[in-house]
Design an enzyme around this catalytic site. Structure first.
Site, PDB file in Angstrom:
ATOM      1  N   HIS A 148      84.126  83.089  66.187  1.00 12.86           N
ATOM      2  CA  HIS A 148      85.494  83.608  66.258  1.00 12.86           C
ATOM      3  C   HIS A 148      86.341  83.000  67.344  1.00 12.86           C
ATOM      4  O   HIS A 148      87.488  83.387  67.515  1.00 12.86           O
ATOM      5  CB  HIS A 148      85.471  85.128  66.485  1.00 12.86           C
ATOM      6  CG  HIS A 148      85.133  85.893  65.256  1.00 12.86           C
ATOM      7  ND1 HIS A 148      86.099  86.354  64.391  1.00 12.86           N
ATOM      8  CD2 HIS A 148      83.950  86.257  64.738  1.00 12.86           C
ATOM      9  CE1 HIS A 148      85.509  86.984  63.391  1.00 12.86           C
ATOM     10  NE2 HIS A 148      84.204  86.948  63.579  1.00 12.86           N
TER      11      HIS A 148
ATOM     12  N   LYS B   4      99.324  92.430  69.801  1.00  6.82           N
ATOM     13  CA  LYS B   4      97.985  91.866  69.776  1.00  6.82           C
ATOM     14  C   LYS B   4      97.364  92.114  71.140  1.00  6.82           C
ATOM     15  O   LYS B   4      98.067  92.513  72.074  1.00  6.82           O
ATOM     16  CB  LYS B   4      98.035  90.368  69.480  1.00  6.82           C
ATOM     17  CG  LYS B   4      99.098  89.626  70.314  1.00  6.82           C
ATOM     18  CD  LYS B   4      99.270  88.160  69.915  1.00  6.82           C
ATOM     19  CE  LYS B   4      99.939  87.940  68.598  1.00  6.82           C
ATOM     20  NZ  LYS B   4      99.090  87.401  67.558  1.00  6.82           N
ATOM     21  N   ARG B   5      96.065  91.897  71.295  1.00  5.73           N
ATOM     22  CA  ARG B   5      95.458  92.041  72.611  1.00  5.73           C
ATOM     23  C   ARG B   5      96.199  91.202  73.637  1.00  5.73           C
ATOM     24  O   ARG B   5      96.751  90.155  73.309  1.00  5.73           O
ATOM     25  CB  ARG B   5      93.972  91.638  72.554  1.00  5.73           C
ATOM     26  CG  ARG B   5      93.090  92.677  71.933  1.00  5.73           C
ATOM     27  CD  ARG B   5      93.217  94.006  72.619  1.00  5.73           C
ATOM     28  NE  ARG B   5      92.715  93.918  73.977  1.00  5.73           N
ATOM     29  CZ  ARG B   5      91.475  94.217  74.340  1.00  5.73           C
ATOM     30  NH1 ARG B   5      90.630  94.693  73.449  1.00  5.73           N
ATOM     31  NH2 ARG B   5      91.073  94.083  75.587  1.00  5.73           N
TER      32      ARG B   5
ATOM     33  N   LYS C 108      97.142  84.024  74.254  1.00  2.24           N
ATOM     34  CA  LYS C 108      98.107  84.519  73.264  1.00  2.24           C
ATOM     35  C   LYS C 108      99.535  84.404  73.783  1.00  2.24           C
ATOM     36  O   LYS C 108     100.506  84.535  73.044  1.00  2.24           O
ATOM     37  CB  LYS C 108      97.780  85.961  72.883  1.00  2.24           C
ATOM     38  CG  LYS C 108      96.469  86.096  72.081  1.00  2.24           C
ATOM     39  CD  LYS C 108      96.179  87.552  71.757  1.00  2.24           C
ATOM     40  CE  LYS C 108      94.902  87.779  70.971  1.00  2.24           C
ATOM     41  NZ  LYS C 108      95.013  87.498  69.536  1.00  2.24           N
TER      42      LYS C 108
ATOM     43  N   THR D  14      95.157  87.508  62.411  1.00  3.14           N
ATOM     44  CA  THR D  14      95.348  88.224  61.146  1.00  3.14           C
ATOM     45  C   THR D  14      96.638  89.037  61.212  1.00  3.14           C
ATOM     46  O   THR D  14      97.202  89.377  60.177  1.00  3.14           O
ATOM     47  CB  THR D  14      94.171  89.181  60.830  1.00  3.14           C
ATOM     48  OG1 THR D  14      93.910  89.982  61.996  1.00  3.14           O
ATOM     49  CG2 THR D  14      92.933  88.414  60.432  1.00  3.14           C
TER      50      THR D  14
ATOM     51  N   LYS E 236      99.478  89.975  58.240  1.00  5.78           N
ATOM     52  CA  LYS E 236     100.008  91.315  57.940  1.00  5.78           C
ATOM     53  C   LYS E 236     101.530  91.293  57.960  1.00  5.78           C
ATOM     54  O   LYS E 236     102.194  91.868  57.089  1.00  5.78           O
ATOM     55  CB  LYS E 236      99.511  92.329  58.983  1.00  5.78           C
ATOM     56  CG  LYS E 236      98.011  92.536  59.016  1.00  5.78           C
ATOM     57  CD  LYS E 236      97.634  93.347  60.269  1.00  5.78           C
ATOM     58  CE  LYS E 236      96.157  93.230  60.586  1.00  5.78           C
ATOM     59  NZ  LYS E 236      95.838  93.688  61.959  1.00  5.78           N
TER      60      LYS E 236
HETATM   61  C1  LIG Z   1      95.489  93.016  63.020  1.00  2.94           C
HETATM   62  C2  LIG Z   1      95.177  93.660  64.298  1.00  2.94           C
HETATM   63  C3  LIG Z   1      94.808  92.886  65.399  1.00  2.94           C
HETATM   64  C4  LIG Z   1      94.750  91.389  65.357  1.00  2.94           C
HETATM   65  O1  LIG Z   1      96.006  90.864  65.680  1.00  2.94           O
HETATM   66  P1  LIG Z   1      96.202  89.320  66.051  1.00  2.94           P
HETATM   67  O2  LIG Z   1      97.671  89.179  66.134  1.00  2.94           O
HETATM   68  O3  LIG Z   1      95.615  88.532  64.928  1.00  2.94           O
HETATM   69  O4  LIG Z   1      95.506  89.101  67.341  1.00  2.94           O
HETATM   70  C5  LIG Z   1      94.523  93.533  66.591  1.00  2.94           C
HETATM   71  N1  LIG Z   1      94.605  94.873  66.691  1.00  2.94           N
HETATM   72  C6  LIG Z   1      94.965  95.640  65.663  1.00  2.94           C
HETATM   73  C7  LIG Z   1      95.056  97.112  65.843  1.00  2.94           C
HETATM   74  C8  LIG Z   1      95.266  95.071  64.431  1.00  2.94           C
HETATM   75  O5  LIG Z   1      95.618  95.855  63.403  1.00  2.94           O
END
Ligand SMILES: *Cc1c(COP(=O)(O)O)cnc(C)c1O
Length: 760
Positions: free
Chosen positions: A313, A493-494, A499, A600, A604
């Site tokens: 990952h 995101k985290r 990032k 991901t 979304k």
């Molecule tokens: C989809 C999702 C992530 C991943 O987000 P990235 O932008 O791909 O890092 C992290 N946390 C939650 C709660 C999510 O739904």
């Protein structure tokens, strides 16, 4: 009994009048009725079974998701309406299971949904953390961490009354099995998520998230990945990982014996998936347990290599786990000989010390063990897999070219479109019919409606309504008043330097100063952030502090406030994501190229009609290839430029500060009097110093391009017709990112399970 009768019965036996029931009572009644439906559904079957091992399953609330999959959503809504309430009110009483950090855990959850929905015989194996990662409060300018308990008397967890004994050096610990049932979409089958727990879990700490990391018997499953900045924290992770795989291997063998499968032919019957390196000890542990059952060591190693598959990952080297052999010896000494034996076998295949399982310092490289003893190694987006093959894991690729393959991540459209954006889902079905719900690739038919004025108008109005819904939710939960007419620019995101929330923060400073200079934007902008920082990651917490300071600075400035707002949403989790994503206009995906394996969140937001503002990184590359460069906003250094800059050590942030007046102005702004009047000089000073003297994730080289690309994107928003066309193109192409597609590929290339015939 029908579903409705079960709901009524639950309330009746507790003497609760439906019309005066609390949201929590109704939530429990629906949960209990759903569990009856799930018990009645069949399990998936087959001559092979998948065990998907993951330290995280960020499954989110299950009420709505399970109603959708069991085709009971409308009936539940009708019932609740007849009692004067609604599903949205009731589901707010459902605590979100806190079983993951971020993308990796959410991916595992989307995969569980797709595996069940495709009727594949598979289960998840993980741990039942009681207090989650942590609950984030943003008060007084900083992230505060509190326990995040989610297990109530009525919960999705089923006690299976099954236990296994895990032999640790410090004594046996009993692993108790709980299952969460996960129904497939409209196919009448359920799969199981197996979660192991200690028998007598410790109560939550009364304040903060510190606890006795040495009290393994009670605290092993208290928190997910506790702070590993000290030795006890690191050791606890080894305990958690071994607990999960030791109990998991016993479960596999018990299942096999029950099915009448011969253990020395086990590779005919099982696929074991290793989601990142946390479950890697399943390899030596399965070898160990098979030999205890009389299988020869040679054959056991062969079985494991045929059965296991590993997903990588990340290429961030600090995230690839290595454990000192002495730590493994302290936790589970029985593994030492097995790992040593595997290392000798690996050394017989290659003499390259860089590829050894045990290195010269007696450290065990989990990813190396995974590559040598799995049949498949996959990356999670095309670019990421290419980087693994050509640089990060090139040595391994040269000896095992056939093991390496790509499986571009995906998301389940049941949750991330039908569940979180019912208005958009209905508009899509009105336009192209319902078949996209079974096969998201049919979304491409939306292109036929691209000139349909009524459809375009509907999409525009749905986005506006979702923005209102988000504004209402933020008002209610955090007391934040959003400017509802603004462009919603979303980075959720985290929090991690790679990032690059700090890059987005630099835009905020630039915009603030630009408005102060008298450049009034055509339309207000709301910059929305949501992010948790790892408890021991100081600089990430400093960046949160900087964002909160900027938020306050802008809010206090009467000249800027009407045009710019920066808000930080507390406690980012799946529930928050479900509110935020349908409302996004701009999807910020601005990682340093080469560093985000896939992402991901990008998928979304694309599916919900946001346009991507991002670098050519991870799955952004595939998004751009699908929609075309004109339908996304791309900036920044390419992955090749970044990889070369690291190799040549040619990047020095100081050079940018010296030679570029705009960058100097922005960097210096971090520790300017107006910022220091709000925030802490220590914390802001660390961000300033890091950007100036390290900036490991190359923020400064991308600043100018980022600002001008974002300005172009905001200007384009004013051409409403062209913008709506772009959003339709994005939604139409998002079907490729269905996790059903991803899982079909895993099954075709790696697992080879047969689909259960549906009895829906
Ligand atoms: C989809 C999702 C992530 C991943 O987000 P990235 O932008 O791909 O890092 C992290 N946390 C939650 C709660 C999510 O739904």
């Amino acid at each position: 009994m029908t579903f409705e009768e079960n709901v009524r019965e639950y309330l009746h036996t507790r003497s609760i009048e439906p019309t005066s029931a609390s949201a929590h009572d109704l939530m429990c009644a629906l949960m209990s009725a759903l569990c009856s439906e799930q018990d009645a559904a069949g399990a998936t079957r087959g001559s092979r079974k998948l065990y998907y091992f993951s330290a995280e399953f960020l499954i989110g609330r299950l009420l709505r998701a399970n109603l959708i999959n069991l085709d009971l959503l409308d009936r539940a809504q009708d019932l609740l309406q007849s009692w004067g309430t609604s599903l949205s009110e009731v589901e707010d009483a459902e605590p979100e299971p806190s079983l993951g950090n971020g993308g990796l855990g959410r991916l595992a959850a989307c995969f569980m949904d797709s595996i069940a929905s495709l009727g594949l015989n598979g289960c998840g194996v993980g741990l039942n953390y009681h207090y989650g990662l942590f609950h984030q409060n943003l008060s007084e300018g900083y992230q505060q961490e509190e326990p995040n308990p989610w297990i109530e008397d009525t919960s999705w967890l089923r006690d299976e009354h099954t236990t296994f004994t895990v032999p640790f050096a410090c004594g046996d610990v009993v692993a108790k099995l709980y299952d969460i049932e996960l129904p497939g979409y409209h196919n009448g089958v359920v799969n199981r998520l197996h979660l192991f727990d200690v028998e007598n879990p410790a109560p939550a700490p009364t304040s903060g998230i510190s606890f006795d990391k040495n009290d393994i018997q009670h605290c092993l499953t208290s928190f997910l990945y506790p702070d590993d900045s000290d030795e006890a924290g690191r050791l606890l992770r080894v305990y958690q990982e071994y607990f999960m795989v030791c109990a998991g291997a016993q479960l596999i063998i018990a299942d096999a014996q029950q099915a009448g499968w011969q253990l020395d032919r086990l590779d005919d019957h099982i696929a074991v998936h290793i989601n990142d390196t946390h479950p890697s000890m399943i390899i030596p542990e399965l070898v160990r347990q098979l030999t205890l059952h009389g299988v020869s060591q040679d054959r056991a190693c062969e079985i494991v290599e045929n059965a296991c598959a590993y997903t990588n990952h990340t290429i961030l080297s600090e995230a690839l786990e290595t454990w000192n052999m002495s730590s493994i010896e302290r936790v589970a000494p029985q593994l030492v000989d097995v790992i040593t034996n595997l290392d000798e076998r690996a050394k017989a295949r290659t003499s390259d010390p860089a590829l050894a399982i045990i290195d010269r310092d007696n450290r065990v490289h989990m990813a190396h063990m995974d590559v040598h003893f799995s049949r498949s190694v996959n990356g999670v987006a095309k670019l990421h897999t290419d980087i693994l093959k050509n640089s990060e894991m090139n040595g391994f690729y040269n000896i095992y070219p056939d093991k390496f393959n790509n499986k571009t991540n995906g998301i389940t459209f049941r949750r991330w479109l039908m569940g979180c954006n019912p208005m958009l889902a209905a508009a899509i079905s009105d336009a192209i019919g319902e078949s996209w719900k079974d096969d998201a690739s049919h979304l491409i038919d939306l292109l036929k409606h691209i000139d349909d004025a009524a459809f375009r108008q509907k999409l525009d109005s749905i986005k506006a309504q979702n923005k209102h819904r988000l504004a209402d939710w933020l008002q209610k939960t955090q007391g934040i008043t959003l400017n509802r007419d603004a462009i919603f620019d979303v980075q959720i995101k985290r929090l991690h330097q790679y990032k690059r929330q700090q890059l987005n923060a630099m835009y905020a400073m630039w915009k603030y100063l630009d408005i102060k200079k008298g450049h009034i934007p055509a339309r207000p902008l709301v910059m929305i952030f949501a992010a948790k920082a790892a408890p021991a990651y100081t600089l990430a917490k400093d960046i949160i502090h900087m964002l909160l300071c900027l938020s306050k600075l802008i809010e206090q400035d009467e000249q800027v406030r009407p045009y710019l707002q920066l808000v930080m949403v507390e406690n980012y989790n799946v529930t928050a994501a479900e509110h935020l994503i349908p409302a996004a206009n701009i999807s910020e995906q601005i990682s340093l190229a080469s560093k985000e394996a896939s992402g991901t969140g990008n998928m979304k937001m694309m599916a919900n009609g946001a346009l991507t503002l991002g670098t050519m990184d991870g799955a952004n590359v595939e998004i751009v290839n699908l929609v075309g460069k004109d339908n996304a906003y791309i900036f920044g250094k390419t992955s090749q430029e970044v990889i070369d800059a690291y190799k040549n050590e040619s990047y020095h942030p100081w050079d940018y500060w010296k030679s570029d007046a705009m960058i100097r102005e922005l960097i210096d702004f971090i520790i300017s009097p107006s910022m220091l009047a709000i925030g802490s000089s220590e914390s802001l000073g660390r961000v300033y110093q890091d950007l100036l003297s390290h900036d490991w994730f190359m923020t400064l080289p991308d600043v100018a391009d980022y600002i001008s690309t974002k300005e172009r994107c905001l200007a384009d928003f004013e051409n409403r017709d062209a913008w709506i066309t772009k959003t339709i193109i994005n939604i139409a192409h998002s079907g490729y990112f269905s996790s059903d597609r991803t899982i079909s590929e895993y099954n075709r290339d790696i697992w080879h399970l047969d689909a259960t015939t549906h009895e829906a």
